[in-house]
Structures are given as C-alpha cells and as structure tokens.
Design a protein around this motif. Structure first.
Motif, PDB file in Angstrom:
ATOM      1  N   UNK A   1      17.213  28.950  31.061  1.00 14.51           N
ATOM      2  CA  UNK A   1      18.700  29.324  30.317  1.00 14.51           C
ATOM      3  C   UNK A   1      18.232  30.035  29.140  1.00 14.51           C
ATOM      4  N   UNK A   2      17.320  30.306  28.625  1.00 11.94           N
ATOM      5  CA  UNK A   2      16.805  31.144  27.576  1.00 11.94           C
ATOM      6  C   UNK A   2      17.274  32.707  27.725  1.00 11.94           C
ATOM      7  N   UNK A   3      17.110  33.164  28.952  1.00  9.23           N
ATOM      8  CA  UNK A   3      17.506  34.527  28.974  1.00  9.23           C
ATOM      9  C   UNK A   3      18.697  34.532  29.922  1.00  9.23           C
ATOM     10  N   UNK A   4      19.567  35.726  29.977  1.00  6.10           N
ATOM     11  CA  UNK A   4      20.654  35.900  30.636  1.00  6.10           C
ATOM     12  C   UNK A   4      20.822  37.504  31.004  1.00  6.10           C
ATOM     13  N   UNK A   5      20.862  37.712  32.411  1.00  6.03           N
ATOM     14  CA  UNK A   5      20.742  39.003  32.603  1.00  6.03           C
ATOM     15  C   UNK A   5      21.942  39.412  33.309  1.00  6.03           C
ATOM     16  N   UNK A   6      22.534  40.779  33.045  1.00  8.80           N
ATOM     17  CA  UNK A   6      23.694  41.304  33.779  1.00  8.80           C
ATOM     18  C   UNK A   6      22.947  42.519  34.260  1.00  8.80           C
ATOM     19  N   UNK A   7      24.028  42.974  35.484  1.00  9.77           N
ATOM     20  CA  UNK A   7      23.726  44.214  36.100  1.00  9.77           C
ATOM     21  C   UNK A   7      25.056  44.921  35.990  1.00  9.77           C
ATOM     22  N   UNK A   8      25.223  46.473  36.034  1.00  8.93           N
ATOM     23  CA  UNK A   8      26.447  46.800  35.914  1.00  8.93           C
ATOM     24  C   UNK A   8      26.581  48.091  37.158  1.00  8.93           C
ATOM     25  N   UNK A   9      27.691  48.593  36.986  1.00  9.14           N
ATOM     26  CA  UNK A   9      27.928  49.822  38.077  1.00  9.14           C
ATOM     27  C   UNK A   9      27.088  50.971  37.870  1.00  9.14           C
ATOM     28  N   UNK A  10      26.543  51.372  36.604  1.00 10.84           N
ATOM     29  CA  UNK A  10      25.559  52.398  36.313  1.00 10.84           C
ATOM     30  C   UNK A  10      24.233  52.004  36.697  1.00 10.84           C
TER      31      UNK A  10
ATOM     32  N   UNK B   1      25.950  22.976  28.789  1.00  5.50           N
ATOM     33  CA  UNK B   1      27.154  23.442  29.083  1.00  5.50           C
ATOM     34  C   UNK B   1      27.353  24.923  28.222  1.00  5.50           C
ATOM     35  N   UNK B   2      26.507  25.962  28.869  1.00  9.85           N
ATOM     36  CA  UNK B   2      26.871  27.304  28.337  1.00  9.85           C
ATOM     37  C   UNK B   2      27.338  27.952  29.648  1.00  9.85           C
ATOM     38  N   UNK B   3      28.314  28.834  29.553  1.00  8.46           N
ATOM     39  CA  UNK B   3      28.634  29.589  30.612  1.00  8.46           C
ATOM     40  C   UNK B   3      28.645  31.204  30.482  1.00  8.46           C
ATOM     41  N   UNK B   4      28.409  31.910  31.278  1.00  4.60           N
ATOM     42  CA  UNK B   4      28.646  33.476  30.955  1.00  4.60           C
ATOM     43  C   UNK B   4      29.555  33.812  32.144  1.00  4.60           C
TER      44      UNK B   4
ATOM     45  N   UNK C   1      31.658  37.599  28.391  1.00  8.46           N
ATOM     46  CA  UNK C   1      31.786  36.407  27.310  1.00  8.46           C
ATOM     47  C   UNK C   1      30.693  35.348  27.783  1.00  8.46           C
ATOM     48  N   UNK C   2      30.604  34.617  26.498  1.00  8.51           N
ATOM     49  CA  UNK C   2      29.677  33.682  26.783  1.00  8.51           C
ATOM     50  C   UNK C   2      30.296  32.341  25.900  1.00  8.51           C
ATOM     51  N   UNK C   3      30.563  31.425  26.603  1.00  6.14           N
ATOM     52  CA  UNK C   3      31.350  30.192  26.245  1.00  6.14           C
ATOM     53  C   UNK C   3      30.174  29.215  26.007  1.00  6.14           C
ATOM     54  N   UNK C   4      30.333  27.881  25.187  1.00 10.30           N
ATOM     55  CA  UNK C   4      29.640  26.895  25.025  1.00 10.30           C
ATOM     56  C   UNK C   4      30.553  25.689  24.344  1.00 10.30           C
ATOM     57  N   UNK C   5      30.012  24.230  24.585  1.00 13.63           N
ATOM     58  CA  UNK C   5      30.467  23.468  24.003  1.00 13.63           C
ATOM     59  C   UNK C   5      30.728  23.715  22.543  1.00 13.63           C
ATOM     60  N   UNK C   6      31.648  22.913  21.913  1.00  8.22           N
ATOM     61  CA  UNK C   6      31.968  23.206  20.422  1.00  8.22           C
ATOM     62  C   UNK C   6      30.807  22.640  19.505  1.00  8.22           C
ATOM     63  N   UNK C   7      30.324  23.585  18.701  1.00  8.94           N
ATOM     64  CA  UNK C   7      29.098  23.237  17.751  1.00  8.94           C
ATOM     65  C   UNK C   7      29.789  22.784  16.574  1.00  8.94           C
ATOM     66  N   UNK C   8      29.314  21.634  16.288  1.00 11.32           N
ATOM     67  CA  UNK C   8      29.742  21.131  14.744  1.00 11.32           C
ATOM     68  C   UNK C   8      28.913  21.713  13.597  1.00 11.32           C
TER      69      UNK C   8
END
Length: 439
Positions: A32-41, A421-424, A432-439
C-alpha cells in the motif's frame, strides 16, 4: 471504511487535463506504499505514500508522484490493418523481493514487466573515461585512479525487463499474477494464456473457448483471476453472467471447469436488455480465497466457492437505472465495465457508479453508503457527505434526481489499500484518494 451516515473522509485530488490522461486502471501494491495508475496515453504514474514525521503526523496518508514513464506506444498491425492503441488496460504489482519494485502493465496486445528502482549514487573517477563518459586516449593516462561513488539527487528509473507479445489475437482484458510468483496469466475475449516470467517467446494456452465456426460464438471471456493462495486454481467470468472455476491439475487445457457458478434468471425480470446487463465486468477473489465477488451492470454479487447455484449476497448498486436502460443502451453506457474491490479484511466491498458516485457495502451490518468524488468538494481534508438518489415523487433538499445524473461522469476503476482504510478512485481524468479521518 466507516459506513455511518456521517462518514468522515479525507480527500486529495490529482487533476489532469488531456484526453490521453483519462485513467484506465488503478492499483495499490502489496504494502500500500505505492499506487500505480495507467491512462489512455499509455503512461504509468506511480504515487508514493508520504513517510510520517513528528512535525506533521497528518501527512502520513498523502501520496505524491514518485515516477512517471511511458509504458506503451501506439502500434499498427499491418497484417490486419488494425491500429493498436497505447491505452493501459491493467496493472498488477509483484511482491517486493529487494529494493526495486516490479509491475506488469498491458495494453490490448502486449504485456510488459517493468522494474522501478532508485539511484542516489553515481560512479566517478574512471581511468578510461572522462567525466562526460567519452573514452580517453590510453597514452594520456599517467596515473591509476580508484573509482568512487558520489551521492547525487535521488533518481527513480523505470526499465522494461520483459516484453510478452504476439500471443493474443483478441484484446487483453485481464492479467493476474499467480501465488507462486513464477507465472501469470493474460486473458482476452476467447483465450487465456499462462506465462512464465522468464520466458517471453512462448506461452501456454490454458483456456480456449473459440468455436470452430465463429457464427456459433455465444459468449466471451470478460475477466480472469488466480486464486490468492492455490497456484493451480483460477476463475474466469463470461458475458453470459457465468463464472467458471478451473483446476490446472485436472488437465493441461482447462476447457472443462471444476465448478460452474450461475444464478437462475427470474422470468419476471426478463427484458430485451437482460443479456447485456447480466454480463460480468469484473471478478475478484476475496483475500481469504473463500469467496468470489462479481460485478454486472446493476449489481455486485458475492459467491461462496462451496455453493454454485446462487450467490450468498447480492447488492444493488444503482437499481434506479432499471427504468433508464433504453436510453443507456442508446448512448452505449449500458456497455460500461465497472470494477469492484474488497477491503483488506473482506468485510466491505466497493464499486463505482455514474455522476462520479461510488458505493460501499458493509457485509456485516448490511449497511451501504453512496459517496461522490468530485472537484467541487476536492479540498484536502474535506469531509464527504453521503449522497442519495431520488427516483420519483418529491425530492428532498440533499437528494439528486435520477434524471439529473451525469452519465458522462463515471467511476469505473477503484482500488483499496491492502491493510488500511485508504481508497483510490479514478473519475475520468481525475484521481481521488480518500482515507479515514485523521485527527
């Protein structure tokens, strides 16, 4: 993710602007330390999670660009006079074995294995080369120097280590790494091939559903995945809404399945669109390996491997669209392929919808929530409010009418952090990257 109506979520938005930047796949690595995205290009963008600091502990969840590279280029098949677009269809990470990272990326025809590594030192003081790398005249060398390593600014390099090509007649829709980490499979509309990571010029065909006469073709393969723990087992789904579980120990060519999962159709719901909306767009094993999750156009279903005749759970994603199927057919939205993902403990599942909505279903409490990924509420650390769709009658203040939904805004690709609980969420050309509320 919390399922309460007052769901507290933090958000970061990475905004892109060109058509080639439309995101076509999203994938966390095994830590979960890295997040990869691929695109149409044909590009792959890797984001790295910020390390926690004592001064700014809340920045721990933030992801910043780590590396960007061109994975695939547009090609042309001269034999078939077909253009092969560079769009990245899928990315799959391999578990990290050393300091470098490895991932598979594929377009319609070619799978590539990439190595992503860091370099922060460079050698200096060569005897036969000058500082620019040019060879020196040996007659000018009067002293012997010992080369040394000097520190330099951190550089992240992406290099292709293997190219697996020329094995698919049809478009690749899935790749899946086996639990033995020596092999992987690639699936197209009619065939599934098994590859060894060390062998690029040969693959083994394990499923072939192509009929002798193509006029007799009634279904195609839509997705395929290996079991997370048993290297001999895999599943593939079809456009007819069926799932086949295959065991490679039974025979070399897995045309005969070990298990066949299909839900009997309710005659009362039969319509012109029944076959189209029953086509499965994604199939995923749970992390435990006990369950299979499938996504069709209107629902997400969870199947127990021990029960083939019907799913144990069915979740309505956007049942309010059932009355809109005719217009969705006319604008081709009915053919959209939505993905689905499990959270790390297999207790919550997530999938996308239209109007940049995405849905979460808690399997334990049976509660669900609809959230929206949009640039209007994309301020960092903003709290997301649940959304509701009004089907008919009087619309409340916080509801949106089904007639007001924007079908050009859709969330097809999502990924969930393997342990937190982190989602992309990919919304067209925004990540967008969402996560549980961080105090």
């Amino acid at each position: 993710m919390p399922m309460q109506s007052q769901s507290a979520v933090t958000e970061i938005a990475f905004v892109f602007f060109f058509a080639a930047d439309i995101i076509s796949t999203v994938e966390f690595n095994h830590t979960g330390e890295l997040l990869a995205t691929g695109d149409k290009g044909g590009r792959v963008v890797i984001f790295q999670r910020e390390q926690e600091s004592k001064n700014q502990p809340h920045r721990r969840g933030e992801y910043n660009v780590y590396s960007t590279f061109q994975s695939h280029e547009p090609e042309f098949d001269y034999l078939k006079s077909l253009e092969i677009e560079e769009k990245i269809n899928k990315i799959r990470w391999l578990p990290q074995q050393n300091a470098a990272y490895f991932l598979l990326s594929t377009n319609d025809k070619t799978v590539k294995l990439w190595k992503v590594s860091e370099r922060d030192k460079r050698p200096e003081g060569y005897n036969l080369k000058d500082e620019d790398g040019r060879l020196r005249d040996p007659s000018t060398i009067t002293t012997l120097r010992v080369p040394v390593l000097r520190h330099m600014d951190l550089m992240v390099e992406a290099t292709p280590r293997r190219v697996f090509a020329n094995a698919h007649t049809y478009h690749i829709n899935s790749i899946s790494v086996n639990s033995d980490y020596e092999t992987y499979m690639s699936a197209d509309d009619l065939r599934i091939n098994l590859w060894n990571f060390e062998i690029t010029n040969q693959s083994f065909n394990i499923v072939d559903i192509k009929p002798a006469n193509m006029e007799e073709l009634t279904e195609v393969i839509t997705a395929a995945e290996f079991h997370p723990h048993h290297c001999n087992t895999f599943v593939y789904s079809s456009s007819k809404g069926t799932i086949r579980l295959c065991d490679m120990r039974a025979s070399a060519l897995c045309d005969r399945h070990s298990k066949f999962f299909e839900e009997p159709e309710d005659p009362s719901n039969r319509s012109f669109f029944s076959e189209i909306i029953s086509s499965i767009s994604d199939v995923k094993f749970s992390h435990s390996g006990r369950y299979i999750m499938t996504r069709d156009y209107l629902t997400v279903k969870v199947w127990d491997l021990n029960m083939e005749n019907r799913p144990i759970e069915t979740y309505q994603v956007h049942d309010y669209l059932r009355s809109k199927l005719c217009s969705l057919y006319e604008n081709d939205c009915i053919f959209d392929k939505f993905e689905c993902v499990w959270n790390g403990s297999d207790s919550v599942i997530m999938t996308g919808s239209y109007n940049n909505f995405f849905r979460m279903f808690d399997r334990n409490t049976k509660r669900d929530v609809t959230l929206e990924a949009s640039r209007e509420n994309s301020k960092p650390r903003a709290i997301l409010k649940p959304r509701k769709v009004c089907v008919g009658g009087k619309r409340r203040k916080d509801e949106i009418s089904v007639d007001s939904l924007d079908f050009s805004k859709k969330i097809l690709h999502t990924s969930w952090h393997p342990s937190e609980n982190i989602i992309a969420v990919a919304a067209t050309n925004n990540l967008y990257i969402f996560q549980d509320k961080v105090n």
